[in-house]
Design a protein around this motif. Structure first.
Motif, short mmCIF file in Angstrom:
data_model
loop_
_atom_site.label_atom_id
_atom_site.label_comp_id
_atom_site.label_asym_id
_atom_site.label_seq_id
_atom_site.Cartn_x
_atom_site.Cartn_y
_atom_site.Cartn_z
N PRO A 45 0.26 10.84 -1.11
CA PRO A 45 1.03 11.94 -0.50
C PRO A 45 2.06 11.45 0.52
CG PRO A 45 -1.30 12.46 -0.52
CD PRO A 45 -1.17 11.04 -0.94
N TYR A 46 1.69 10.45 1.30
CA TYR A 46 2.61 9.93 2.30
C TYR A 46 3.80 9.23 1.65
CZ TYR A 46 -1.36 10.87 5.30
OH TYR A 46 -2.40 11.49 5.94
N ILE A 47 3.54 8.50 0.59
CA ILE A 47 4.62 7.82 -0.14
C ILE A 47 5.55 8.85 -0.76
CG2 ILE A 47 5.11 6.34 -2.11
CD1 ILE A 47 2.47 4.85 -1.44
N LYS A 92 -5.20 7.34 -1.29
CA LYS A 92 -5.04 8.06 -0.04
C LYS A 92 -3.59 8.05 0.43
CE LYS A 92 -9.57 7.46 2.04
NZ LYS A 92 -10.29 6.93 3.21
N GLN A 93 -2.82 7.05 0.04
CA GLN A 93 -1.46 6.89 0.52
C GLN A 93 -0.42 7.61 -0.35
OE1 GLN A 93 -1.12 5.55 3.44
NE2 GLN A 93 -3.27 4.97 3.50
N VAL A 140 6.13 11.95 0.29
CA VAL A 140 6.91 12.59 1.35
C VAL A 140 8.02 11.66 1.82
CG1 VAL A 140 6.81 13.43 3.73
CG2 VAL A 140 5.08 14.14 2.08
N MET A 141 7.73 10.38 1.96
CA MET A 141 8.77 9.43 2.39
C MET A 141 9.87 9.33 1.34
SD MET A 141 6.48 6.44 4.21
CE MET A 141 7.77 5.27 4.03
#
Length: 82
Positions: free
Chosen positions: A7-9, A4-5, A11-12
């Protein structure tokens, strides 16, 4: 949970990379007096030499459809203005 994480990783990582690029550009242009056009040329050359091996490694053979010559001419003219 890590699935789940992702995409966020990603983008960061992209945002941090862009911030580093902007800082590097500011340092190169302001401190050393490098012209912006020279910096852009170096950046494009670096991108080419970094990405070209991947293009040759992951090439799937010749394209099934090729563009007609007038499409190539239009792409050249449009990219010249960009």
């Amino acid at each position: 949970m890590l699935e789940k994480q992702k995409p966020y990783i990603a983008v960061m990582f992209i945002q941090l990379s862009l911030a580093g690029l902007f800082l590097l550009a500011k340092l190169a242009i302001s401190d050393s007096g490098m012209k912006p056009s020279v910096f852009v040329a170096y950046r494009q050359a670096f991108a080419f030499f970094t990405l070209a091996p991947f293009a040759f490694i992951f090439n799937e053979g010749p394209a099934s459809t090729s563009l007609p010559w007038h499409a190539h001419l239009k792409i050249f003219i449009i990219s010249s203005y960009g």
